[in-house]
Design an enzyme around this catalytic site. Structure first.
Site, PDB file in Angstrom:
ATOM      1  N   LYS A 291       1.144  -1.370  -0.016  1.00 55.43           N
ATOM      2  CA  LYS A 291      -0.160   0.058  -0.169  1.00 55.43           C
ATOM      3  C   LYS A 291       1.011   1.354   0.079  1.00 55.43           C
ATOM      4  CE  LYS A 291      -3.589   2.485   2.764  1.00 55.43           C
ATOM      5  NZ  LYS A 291      -4.386   2.436   3.785  1.00 55.43           N
ATOM      6  N   HIS A 361      -8.864  -7.768   7.904  1.00 54.97           N
ATOM      7  CA  HIS A 361      -8.129  -6.163   8.125  1.00 54.97           C
ATOM      8  C   HIS A 361      -8.109  -6.372   9.879  1.00 54.97           C
ATOM      9  CE1 HIS A 361      -6.609  -2.383   8.079  1.00 54.97           C
ATOM     10  NE2 HIS A 361      -6.118  -2.662   6.896  1.00 54.97           N
ATOM     11  N   TYR A 410      14.372   4.186   5.288  1.00 57.59           N
ATOM     12  CA  TYR A 410      15.570   3.841   6.010  1.00 57.59           C
ATOM     13  C   TYR A 410      15.257   2.608   7.181  1.00 57.59           C
ATOM     14  CZ  TYR A 410      19.119   3.855   9.975  1.00 57.59           C
ATOM     15  OH  TYR A 410      19.741   3.458  10.946  1.00 57.59           O
TER      16      TYR A 410
END
Length: 457
Positions: A291, A361, A410
């Site tokens: 997503k 979900h 990162y």
């Protein structure tokens, strides 16, 4: 012709069926006598009525009152029926009872309609279906039928029910604001008619095309997730007790363990798994499947890394015997080169009784809630103050898209040892001591017998 010319023209029992049948209308009404006060009255319009003269009671002068009893119309009342009615009337008069038309004939027993009623078919359908439903869902369906459907339709022969009747019922549900219930009710009514057709008790499904006559379903609201570990474990137990394909049960367990978005699991490919037999098994989900916006999907280091607990590895290895020769880990049952439908796991939860209580979900909310509470308790128990740094790691494990994209890129490969520890703790909490995943392979997928080679697939 003079009224009464034929009255008394025949002796007792002089009429015959032929004479009655061929009696013609005249300019004036006339009578054909059968004797013993019974006669057939023929009107100028051709109407033929059986009547009987009799005496009952007395007038002001003490003389018997002359009265006429209307027995009924010919040919509905035959000559034989009229004579029998006359005899009944005379017997009543002999007992001092004045006869009335309703007293002359034994009321015919209404013919028994042996056709199946909607309720009988619906209950048979429910009895067949409830064996593959959870107790809660079976109860909900029956309550829906008893509350909304049986009052207007239950006692009617299923073959007689028309689409307008069903639509009126559904519109009543819509008017109380329950649009989704109206759609579900239509689906159930339609399923009952289809079952009735299969049983030879109905010939059509009047509810089949009524969905277009109902308002569109409102956009689904966020459904609550179960966030208590004991209830989650029980839910997995109940889902895996349902009879369905083994990949469906294994997919649900793996989704719960990894807290991925359902679509990320549905499209899993065998090429994405690394080091399954090593010390650091990993699921590397390509950035293109995650997503996020186009920038995120195009990142070179944008893959989502999912450290796999031993329980997750066990599921993946169990799946190898089922779909290891295919590109997708969880393919569609009908099209092996397409991913599992997004509704498959939701349907399993619903069958297990978790409609509007938990959705696929929802495992992400459960993981976040339970593990954040757990790491906070551990952090404070160790004498620390403030928020635990593990909160950010849990967000990283959930692949939440950060506002700071540089920081996000990162962190995607950071804190892997701690992420693996949290994944292992979560797996122990969730499915620790449960049966191994491979027990589902080869089990029946339906309550009815399955065809050769189908169990487990």
């Amino acid at each position: 012709m003079i009224y009464g010319m034929r009255f008394g023209g025949y002796g007792m029992g002089a009429l015959t069926d032929t004479k009655v049948r061929t009696a013609k209308a005249a300019e004036k009404a006339y009578k054909l006598s059968d004797g013993e006060q019974l006669y057939l009255h023929i009107s100028p319009a051709g109407g033929r009525i059986w009547r009987m003269n009799y005496q009952f009671g007395r007038n002001d002068k003490g003389k018997p009152r002359q009265k006429t009893l209307t027995i009924g119309a010919y040919p509905a009342i035959s000559l034989k029926d009229a004579r029998e009615a006359r005899d009944v009337a005379k017997a009543m008069l002999a007992k001092g009872i004045e006869p009335k038309p309703a007293d002359l004939f034994e009321r015919a027993i209404a013919p028994v309609d042996n056709r199946a009623t909607f309720k009988s078919v619906a209950l048979a359908w429910h009895g067949l279906q409830k064996n593959r439903w959870s107790t809660v869902h079976a109860k909900d369906v029956l309550e829906n039928l008893e509350t909304d459907v049986f009052p207007p339709l239950g006692s009617k022969a299923i073959e007689d029910i028309q689409a307008p009747e069903v639509l009126t019922l559904l519109q009543g549900i819509v008017e109380r604001g329950a649009i989704e219930t109206a759609h579900r009710t239509r689906q159930r009514i339609s399923a009952i008619f289809v079952y009735g057709i299969a049983k030879g008790e109905a010939s059509r499904d009047p509810a089949a095309s009524l969905a277009v006559a109902l308002p569109k379903k409102p956009k689904a609201k966020p459904q609550p997730a179960i966030t208590a570990i004991d209830e989650l474990r029980q839910m997995i137990v109940l889902c895996e007790a349902e009879r369905c394909r083994a990949p469906t049960k294994l997919a649900l367990r793996l989704l719960a363990l990894t807290a991925l978005r359902p679509n990320e699991l549905h499209c899993a490919r065998w090429s994405e798994f690394e080091d399954l037999d090593g010390d650091e098994p990993l699921w590397r989900i390509p950035a293109t499947r995650m997503k996020g916006d186009l920038d995120r999907k195009a990142e070179d280091d944008g893959d989502h890394l999912v450290p796999l607990a031993p329980q997750s590895v066990a599921i993946i290895k169990a799946m190898q015997s089922l779909t290891g020769d295919l590109p997708l880990v969880f393919p569609s049952d009908r099209h092996v080169h397409r991913p599992m439908s997004e509704n498959t796991l939701r349907a399993l939860l619903i069958r297990a009784g978790y409609y509007q209580r938990h959705v696929p979900h929802g495992f992400r909310s459960a993981f976040s809630t339970i593990m954040n509470e757990r790491v906070e308790r551990q952090w404070r128990a160790a004498g620390h103050e403030g928020a635990s740094p593990d909160r950010a790691i849990i967000d990283l494990m959930l692949a939440h898209v950060p506002e700071n994209k540089v920081e996000g890129a990162y962190n995607r490969a950071a804190y892997m040892p701690r992420r693996r520890e949290i994944a292992n703790d979560w797996a122990d909490l969730l499915v620790g001591s449960m049966w191994p995943p491979e027990v589902h392979i080869g089990q029946p997928i339906r309550w009815a017998a399955t065809g050769p080679g189908k169990p487990g697939r």
